[in-house]
Design an enzyme around this catalytic site. Structure first.
Site, PDB file in Angstrom:
ATOM      1  N   HIS A   1      -8.398   1.994  14.771  1.00  0.00           N
ATOM      2  CA  HIS A   1      -8.994   2.009  13.437  1.00  0.00           C
ATOM      3  C   HIS A   1      -9.660   0.669  13.180  1.00  0.00           C
ATOM      4  O   HIS A   1      -9.082  -0.391  13.435  1.00  0.00           O
ATOM      5  CB  HIS A   1      -7.908   2.288  12.395  1.00  0.00           C
ATOM      6  CG  HIS A   1      -8.327   2.000  10.992  1.00  0.00           C
ATOM      7  ND1 HIS A   1      -9.492   2.493  10.442  1.00  0.00           N
ATOM      8  CD2 HIS A   1      -7.729   1.245  10.014  1.00  0.00           C
ATOM      9  CE1 HIS A   1      -9.598   2.067   9.189  1.00  0.00           C
ATOM     10  NE2 HIS A   1      -8.548   1.312   8.920  1.00  0.00           N
TER      11      HIS A   1
ATOM     12  N   CYS B   1      -6.291   5.814   6.104  1.00  0.00           N
ATOM     13  CA  CYS B   1      -7.060   5.390   7.274  1.00  0.00           C
ATOM     14  C   CYS B   1      -6.643   6.105   8.555  1.00  0.00           C
ATOM     15  O   CYS B   1      -7.379   6.086   9.537  1.00  0.00           O
ATOM     16  CB  CYS B   1      -6.949   3.883   7.456  1.00  0.00           C
ATOM     17  SG  CYS B   1      -7.624   2.928   6.076  1.00  0.00           S
TER      18      CYS B   1
ATOM     19  N   ASN C   1     -14.719  -1.427   7.168  1.00  0.00           N
ATOM     20  CA  ASN C   1     -13.621  -0.467   7.222  1.00  0.00           C
ATOM     21  C   ASN C   1     -14.054   0.799   6.489  1.00  0.00           C
ATOM     22  O   ASN C   1     -14.167   0.802   5.263  1.00  0.00           O
ATOM     23  CB  ASN C   1     -12.371  -1.075   6.578  1.00  0.00           C
ATOM     24  CG  ASN C   1     -11.169  -0.151   6.595  1.00  0.00           C
ATOM     25  OD1 ASN C   1     -11.284   1.028   6.887  1.00  0.00           O
ATOM     26  ND2 ASN C   1     -10.012  -0.690   6.259  1.00  0.00           N
TER      27      ASN C   1
END
Length: 366
Positions: free
Chosen positions: A293, A152, A323
């Protein structure tokens, strides 16, 4: 986290489903500040674009696939829907669409692109690189391309690489693209993880600038191998090649120890953001926006609160995309680009598997 910041001998740990996992207990830190490069080129983001599939998987639809409901998902992670790539294409399809939009919107000539760096945890194949596929599909004939895998945190890690190439004078036009078909590694019978993830891609064009005080100013990055057992896809690599047994055991799906990941994500995105701000004499009042994020709304809110950022200075789009791993920050930046002004001071921060995390200080220059 135990052992944070100090090297320890490698040891075995009982990880996912009781498997022995060798844990490389190292913590690697990288701090890069460009403020002392007074007579050198710096790197700036000169263009941005993104792409998300049209197909939407909302919480109501998900509740018919697994034992969950809209209220449970919304209150825990803040996600209402996510985009899913249903075609038999891989992450390169998403990345190609984003890069095509970037070339069109920025006016950049495909023949002038020197390098493409693709951040992905979901490559089309183990080899060749997804970056090489995207470069070919976008007709970047003079372009070198490769992938990086920082989960990520992949976008900010790749962006730091791009900035270094620009500052060195090696390349003049670099595309950083994050492309993630997360649905390819999600188990849609696991109610703990399947509501979290969606598919998408985002990209930026990075070019040199001689103007002082703008562009990619500073970055703080960390890796701690103690995180291995808490966030991984155990099957399919050289450590555990695909067999009937690994498939039956579900080892080719993403595994996440949610409680551990939540705790470390909050701590590490917070400390790295405060670190890069402190190094550049910034307070939350000086920063126009925090762009974290997009993993979990509760994580985002916790980081913002502890860093003293009001939520109106935090860019969030997780509600509609979920996500998207490395793609989440460029997707978010692209969505809010009309709100950003030249000279805006931005803090980007991300946390992912490894554990790998960091923060960047950027002065917007579009």
């Amino acid at each position: 986290m135990q052992g944070r910041g100090m090297p320890l001998p490698e040891k075995a740990s009982k990880g996912i489903r009781g498997r022995d996992i060798a844990r490389p207990c190292t913590h690697i830190r990288l701090h890069v500040n460009t403020s002392h490069y007074n007579n050198m080129l710096n790197a700036r983001i000169s263009g941005i674009a993104s792409y998300a599939p049209d197909d939407i998987l909302d919480n109501e639809m998900l509740s018919k696939m697994v034992d969950t409901n809209d209220e449970w998902i919304t209150t825990r992670v803040g996600i209402k829907e996510r985009r899913i790539l249903h075609s038999p294409e891989g992450s390169s399809f998403l990345g190609t669409k984003a890069v095509e939009r970037l070339l069109e919107s920025s006016g950049a000539n495909a023949d002038d692109i020197d390098l493409l760096i693709c951040a992905t945890s979901n490559p089309d194949y183990r080899f060749p690189s997804t970056g090489s596929i995207i470069a070919h599909k976008c007709k970047l004939k003079n372009c070198y391309a490769y992938d990086i895998q920082a989960a990520c945190a992949g976008f900010i890690v790749a962006l730091q690489d791009a900035a270094a190439y620009i500052r060195s004078g090696m390349y003049k036009k670099v595309i950083v693209v994050a492309a993630e078909k997360m649905s390819s590694m999600v188990n849609y019978t696991d109610r703990a993880t399947c509501p979290l993830f969606g598919d998408g891609a985002g990209c930026v064009l990075v070019e040199p600038t001689e103007e002082q005080g703008v562009g990619i100013i500073d970055g703080v990055f960390h890796t701690d191998g103690n995180g291995l057992e808490h966030l991984l896809m155990p099957g399919g690599g050289s450590a555990e090649p695909a067999t009937h047994e690994t498939i039956d055991a579900g080892h080719h799906y993403l595994f996440q120890d949610g409680r551990n990941v939540y705790k470390n994500a909050v701590t590490d995105m917070l400390t790295s953001s405060l670190d890069v701000m402190s190094r550049n004499n910034l307070t939350a009042d000086d920063v126009a926006y925090l762009i974290p994020h997009q993993a979990n709304l509760r994580i985002i809110e916790a980081v913002a609160q502890r860093a003293k950022f009001p939520m109106d200075k935090v860019l969030v789009n997780i509600e509609h995309y979920g996500n998207t791993s490395a793609a989440s920050i460029p997707l978010c930046l692209d969505e809010y680009k009309t709100r950003l002004k030249k000279g805006d001071k931005l803090i980007l921060t991300a946390f992912g598997a490894g554990f790998t995390w960091g923060a960047m200080y950027i002065v917007w220059d579009i």
